[in-house]
Motif scaffolding. Structure first.
Motif, PDB file in Angstrom:
ATOM      1  N   LEU A   1       0.846  -1.192   0.000  1.00 49.95           N
ATOM      2  CA  LEU A   1       0.000   0.000   0.000  1.00 49.95           C
ATOM      3  C   LEU A   1       0.881   1.241   0.000  1.00 49.95           C
ATOM      4  O   LEU A   1       2.035   1.197   0.444  1.00 49.95           O
ATOM      5  CB  LEU A   1      -0.906   0.023   1.235  1.00 49.95           C
ATOM      6  CG  LEU A   1      -1.944  -1.092   1.367  1.00 49.95           C
ATOM      7  CD1 LEU A   1      -2.613  -1.017   2.737  1.00 49.95           C
ATOM      8  CD2 LEU A   1      -2.992  -1.007   0.263  1.00 49.95           C
ATOM      9  N   LEU A   2       0.331   2.348  -0.464  1.00 50.28           N
ATOM     10  CA  LEU A   2       1.065   3.600  -0.466  1.00 50.28           C
ATOM     11  C   LEU A   2       1.482   3.971   0.955  1.00 50.28           C
ATOM     12  O   LEU A   2       0.671   3.941   1.889  1.00 50.28           O
ATOM     13  CB  LEU A   2       0.201   4.716  -1.051  1.00 50.28           C
ATOM     14  CG  LEU A   2       0.865   6.086  -1.182  1.00 50.28           C
ATOM     15  CD1 LEU A   2       1.945   6.053  -2.260  1.00 50.28           C
ATOM     16  CD2 LEU A   2      -0.177   7.157  -1.519  1.00 50.28           C
TER      17      LEU A   2
ATOM     18  N   VAL B   1      -3.039   5.258   5.895  1.00 52.83           N
ATOM     19  CA  VAL B   1      -3.790   4.007   5.793  1.00 52.83           C
ATOM     20  C   VAL B   1      -2.878   2.817   6.042  1.00 52.83           C
ATOM     21  O   VAL B   1      -3.200   1.907   6.830  1.00 52.83           O
ATOM     22  CB  VAL B   1      -4.472   3.888   4.408  1.00 52.83           C
ATOM     23  CG1 VAL B   1      -5.157   2.533   4.272  1.00 52.83           C
ATOM     24  CG2 VAL B   1      -5.488   5.006   4.214  1.00 52.83           C
ATOM     25  N   ALA B   2      -1.724   2.808   5.401  1.00 51.47           N
ATOM     26  CA  ALA B   2      -0.776   1.708   5.591  1.00 51.47           C
ATOM     27  C   ALA B   2      -0.303   1.642   7.037  1.00 51.47           C
ATOM     28  O   ALA B   2      -0.170   0.549   7.609  1.00 51.47           O
ATOM     29  CB  ALA B   2       0.420   1.882   4.652  1.00 51.47           C
ATOM     30  N   GLU B   3      -0.061   2.786   7.650  1.00 50.87           N
ATOM     31  CA  GLU B   3       0.418   2.803   9.034  1.00 50.87           C
ATOM     32  C   GLU B   3      -0.613   2.227   9.988  1.00 50.87           C
ATOM     33  O   GLU B   3      -0.284   1.450  10.887  1.00 50.87           O
ATOM     34  CB  GLU B   3       0.787   4.228   9.453  1.00 50.87           C
ATOM     35  CG  GLU B   3       2.025   4.781   8.782  1.00 50.87           C
ATOM     36  CD  GLU B   3       3.273   3.956   9.054  1.00 50.87           C
ATOM     37  OE1 GLU B   3       3.368   3.332  10.133  1.00 50.87           O
ATOM     38  OE2 GLU B   3       4.151   3.922   8.176  1.00 50.87           O
ATOM     39  N   ARG B   4      -1.873   2.608   9.802  1.00 53.64           N
ATOM     40  CA  ARG B   4      -2.925   2.103  10.705  1.00 53.64           C
ATOM     41  C   ARG B   4      -3.050   0.582  10.608  1.00 53.64           C
ATOM     42  O   ARG B   4      -3.207  -0.109  11.627  1.00 53.64           O
ATOM     43  CB  ARG B   4      -4.262   2.777  10.386  1.00 53.64           C
ATOM     44  CG  ARG B   4      -4.382   4.195  10.929  1.00 53.64           C
ATOM     45  CD  ARG B   4      -5.811   4.692  10.864  1.00 53.64           C
ATOM     46  NE  ARG B   4      -6.263   4.937   9.506  1.00 53.64           N
ATOM     47  CZ  ARG B   4      -6.109   6.090   8.858  1.00 53.64           C
ATOM     48  NH1 ARG B   4      -5.488   7.105   9.437  1.00 53.64           N
ATOM     49  NH2 ARG B   4      -6.577   6.245   7.639  1.00 53.64           N
ATOM     50  N   LEU B   5      -2.979   0.057   9.398  1.00 57.24           N
ATOM     51  CA  LEU B   5      -3.103  -1.393   9.235  1.00 57.24           C
ATOM     52  C   LEU B   5      -1.861  -2.117   9.757  1.00 57.24           C
ATOM     53  O   LEU B   5      -1.971  -3.196  10.346  1.00 57.24           O
ATOM     54  CB  LEU B   5      -3.342  -1.726   7.763  1.00 57.24           C
ATOM     55  CG  LEU B   5      -4.724  -1.314   7.240  1.00 57.24           C
ATOM     56  CD1 LEU B   5      -4.778  -1.381   5.722  1.00 57.24           C
ATOM     57  CD2 LEU B   5      -5.819  -2.182   7.849  1.00 57.24           C
ATOM     58  N   ALA B   6      -0.697  -1.531   9.567  1.00 60.16           N
ATOM     59  CA  ALA B   6       0.530  -2.136  10.093  1.00 60.16           C
ATOM     60  C   ALA B   6       0.510  -2.162  11.617  1.00 60.16           C
ATOM     61  O   ALA B   6       0.942  -3.139  12.244  1.00 60.16           O
ATOM     62  CB  ALA B   6       1.748  -1.369   9.589  1.00 60.16           C
TER      63      ALA B   6
ATOM     64  N   PRO C   1       0.481  -7.737   7.670  1.00 60.81           N
ATOM     65  CA  PRO C   1       1.751  -7.692   6.935  1.00 60.81           C
ATOM     66  C   PRO C   1       1.685  -6.725   5.753  1.00 60.81           C
ATOM     67  O   PRO C   1       1.586  -7.123   4.589  1.00 60.81           O
ATOM     68  CB  PRO C   1       1.928  -9.144   6.468  1.00 60.81           C
ATOM     69  CG  PRO C   1       0.536  -9.656   6.310  1.00 60.81           C
ATOM     70  CD  PRO C   1      -0.274  -8.991   7.394  1.00 60.81           C
ATOM     71  N   VAL C   2       1.742  -5.453   6.075  1.00 59.35           N
ATOM     72  CA  VAL C   2       1.656  -4.398   5.069  1.00 59.35           C
ATOM     73  C   VAL C   2       3.061  -3.931   4.703  1.00 59.35           C
ATOM     74  O   VAL C   2       3.924  -3.793   5.567  1.00 59.35           O
ATOM     75  CB  VAL C   2       0.828  -3.209   5.609  1.00 59.35           C
ATOM     76  CG1 VAL C   2       0.933  -2.001   4.688  1.00 59.35           C
ATOM     77  CG2 VAL C   2      -0.631  -3.625   5.769  1.00 59.35           C
ATOM     78  N   VAL C   3       3.283  -3.698   3.417  1.00 62.67           N
ATOM     79  CA  VAL C   3       4.540  -3.123   2.933  1.00 62.67           C
ATOM     80  C   VAL C   3       4.243  -1.708   2.454  1.00 62.67           C
ATOM     81  O   VAL C   3       3.346  -1.485   1.646  1.00 62.67           O
ATOM     82  CB  VAL C   3       5.136  -3.964   1.789  1.00 62.67           C
ATOM     83  CG1 VAL C   3       6.382  -3.281   1.225  1.00 62.67           C
ATOM     84  CG2 VAL C   3       5.477  -5.360   2.281  1.00 62.67           C
TER      85      VAL C   3
END
Length: 256
Positions: free
Chosen positions: A145-146, A150-155, A160-162
């Motif tokens: 994800l960018l 959004v990516a930070e919240r899911l991480a 396992p977000v990149v």
């Protein structure tokens, strides 16, 4: 400045006799590749060739699912609910996974393409649905994800977000990438400069505003006419800066 990063490229975007990109030259230059799965581009033979190139070059393989829009190359916005978006990604991932298995290769990540990627950036519910779907159906497969809220919240929730940034796309004032429907050739040196800026934690918007960015992987687009030259310029610049390229999984594990 970060000294460990993944360099990824979109590939496998030809269709039948219509050729787009130079996978044979580009794939060996990157550490991860996102292979189109048939909806925005690609077909079984193209997917197979791209998987073989990545496997033989020891390049990490990812699925690149998009909107069902061959004419618009998946860069036109369509309406999808979070559930529809998640199922669309799973469906296309499954197609590439079967082809990869046939070639003795594995899929390590998934990265939505084009306007579907943009939808996941702008709609938390879509991003969450996609990430949760893969956590259930393909544990261990990372979702790209960018880099941003959004990516930070899911991480932070343990998914396992990149986090991704771009070497060859401009950013708007909100920190979102500006998607080009028909990419043109771009200065390889300018792209290399932006890639290094990402490693230093900041890119500049088209209006000149500094935007903080914290990314594990940097992308360039295989359908850009001079994608190979851009990749070479980035690699040369990284080498001069003491930056080591590694797979997406290695970089994400190092962050953890």
């Amino acid at each position: 400045m970060r000294t460990l990063v993944d360099l990824n490229a979109d590939a496998g975007e030809s269709l039948g006799r219509w050729r787009l990109g130079d996978d044979a030259r580009l794939i060996p230059l990157v550490t991860s590749v996102n292979i189109a799965c048939g909806w925005h581009a690609g077909d079984p033979a193209t997917m197979s060739r791209s998987v073989e190139l990545a496997r033989d070059g020891r390049t990490s393989i990812g699925a690149h699912p998009g909107f069902p829009d061959l004419i618009g190359f998946g860069r036109r916005a369509l309406s999808m609910s979070p559930g529809e978006a998640a199922r669309a990604c799973l469906y296309q991932f499954g197609a590439l996974q079967a082809i990869a298995a046939h070639h003795g290769a594995a899929i390590s990540h998934v990265k939505p393409h084009g306007a579907l990627y943009g939808l996941a950036v702008k709609d938390d519910a879509v991003a969450e649905a996609v990430v949760e779907a893969f956590a259930a159906a393909a544990p261990g497969v990372r979702v790209v994800l960018l880099a941003g809220p959004v990516a930070e919240r899911l991480a932070e929730r343990g998914f396992p977000v990149v986090r991704e940034a771009f070497a060859d796309l401009d950013y708007d004032e909100s920190g979102h990438i500006i998607i080009e429907p028909d990419p043109r050739a771009k200065s390889p040196q300018r792209c290399a400069d932006q890639a290094v800026a990402v490693l230093r934690g900041e890119v500049t918007s088209v209006a000149g505003t500094p935007i903080a960015v914290d990314a594990d992987t940097i992308c360039l687009h295989g359908d850009r006419p001079n994608a190979v030259e851009i990749a070479e310029a980035i690699r040369d610049r990284f080498a001069s800066e003491g930056v080591r390229l590694a797979s997406m999984a290695e970089v994400a594990d190092a962050r953890s």
